[in-house]
Design a protein around this motif. Structure first.
Motif, short mmCIF file in Angstrom:
data_model
loop_
_atom_site.label_atom_id
_atom_site.label_comp_id
_atom_site.label_asym_id
_atom_site.label_seq_id
_atom_site.Cartn_x
_atom_site.Cartn_y
_atom_site.Cartn_z
N PHE A 289 2.15 -15.67 -14.10
CA PHE A 289 3.55 -15.29 -14.22
C PHE A 289 3.74 -13.85 -14.71
O PHE A 289 4.85 -13.40 -14.91
CB PHE A 289 4.27 -16.26 -15.17
N SER A 290 2.64 -13.14 -14.89
CA SER A 290 2.75 -11.77 -15.40
C SER A 290 3.11 -10.79 -14.30
O SER A 290 3.03 -11.09 -13.11
CB SER A 290 1.42 -11.35 -16.05
N LYS A 291 3.53 -9.60 -14.73
CA LYS A 291 3.86 -8.55 -13.78
C LYS A 291 2.60 -8.09 -13.06
O LYS A 291 1.49 -8.33 -13.51
CB LYS A 291 4.48 -7.35 -14.53
N LYS A 292 2.82 -7.41 -11.95
CA LYS A 292 1.70 -6.87 -11.18
C LYS A 292 1.66 -5.36 -11.36
O LYS A 292 2.69 -4.71 -11.52
CB LYS A 292 1.85 -7.19 -9.69
N ARG A 293 0.46 -4.83 -11.35
CA ARG A 293 0.25 -3.39 -11.35
C ARG A 293 -0.20 -2.97 -9.96
O ARG A 293 -0.89 -3.71 -9.27
CB ARG A 293 -0.83 -2.98 -12.34
N THR A 294 0.17 -1.78 -9.57
CA THR A 294 -0.20 -1.24 -8.27
C THR A 294 -1.45 -0.39 -8.43
O THR A 294 -1.51 0.48 -9.30
CB THR A 294 0.94 -0.39 -7.68
N TYR A 295 -2.44 -0.67 -7.61
CA TYR A 295 -3.69 0.10 -7.59
C TYR A 295 -3.88 0.67 -6.19
O TYR A 295 -3.57 0.00 -5.20
CB TYR A 295 -4.90 -0.78 -7.91
N LEU A 296 -4.40 1.87 -6.13
CA LEU A 296 -4.85 2.44 -4.87
C LEU A 296 -6.30 2.03 -4.70
O LEU A 296 -7.13 2.32 -5.56
CB LEU A 296 -4.73 3.97 -4.87
N ARG A 297 -6.59 1.28 -3.65
CA ARG A 297 -7.97 0.83 -3.40
C ARG A 297 -8.59 1.70 -2.31
O ARG A 297 -8.08 1.78 -1.20
CB ARG A 297 -7.99 -0.64 -2.97
N ILE A 298 -9.67 2.36 -2.67
CA ILE A 298 -10.44 3.16 -1.72
C ILE A 298 -11.69 2.36 -1.41
O ILE A 298 -12.45 1.98 -2.31
CB ILE A 298 -10.82 4.52 -2.33
#
Length: 136
Positions: free
Chosen positions: A25-34
């Protein structure tokens, strides 16, 4: 990606991934995946308190066959270690990819901090924290 390609690394792909901060139920973080070969390099930049942080993580992706073998009780880990050993080559290429990716991230961070008049990262803040990415 352009900065990373300037190091001569080819066949790189990128995408955004959204990872939970904690439970379901937690927020999501945005990651750039290379992605390059069997490696994913995740980069996150986000506010923290009244500051800001940049983190990066190097991940090794097990193949379908490795994941399948790992499901075999008692023998799975041994089979994976025997059939897919962690070689010096794997360690060297992981280290070089991580070094190039980290130097690319730091160059971009330096450009941003300089243009915004923000204090540069210290030598300690620039050093990676190394974990065993091949640990199964």
């Amino acid at each position: 990606i352009v900065e990373l390609q300037s190091h001569g690394i080819k066949n790189i792909s990128t995408k955004y991934v959204f990872l939970k901060e904690g439970n379901a139920f937690s927020k999501k973080r945005t990651y750039l995946r290379i992605t390059w070969k069997d490696y994913d390099y995740d980069i996150c930049a986000a506010p923290f308190g009244n500051g800001f942080f940049v983190s990066w993580w190097l991940l090794y992706k097990n193949s379908f066959w490795q994941l399948l073998l790992l499901r075999i009780p008692f023998l799975g880990r041994w089979l994976v270690k025997t059939l897919f050993p962690v070689t010096y080559y794997k360690i060297d290429t992981a280290s070089m990819f991580m070094s190039y990716a980290q130097s690319s991230v730091l160059k971009i961070v330096d450009n941003i901090t300089k243009s915004e008049g923000i204090k540069s990262l210290s030598e300690t803040e620039r050093k990676p924290i190394l974990n065993d990415i091949f640990k199964r």
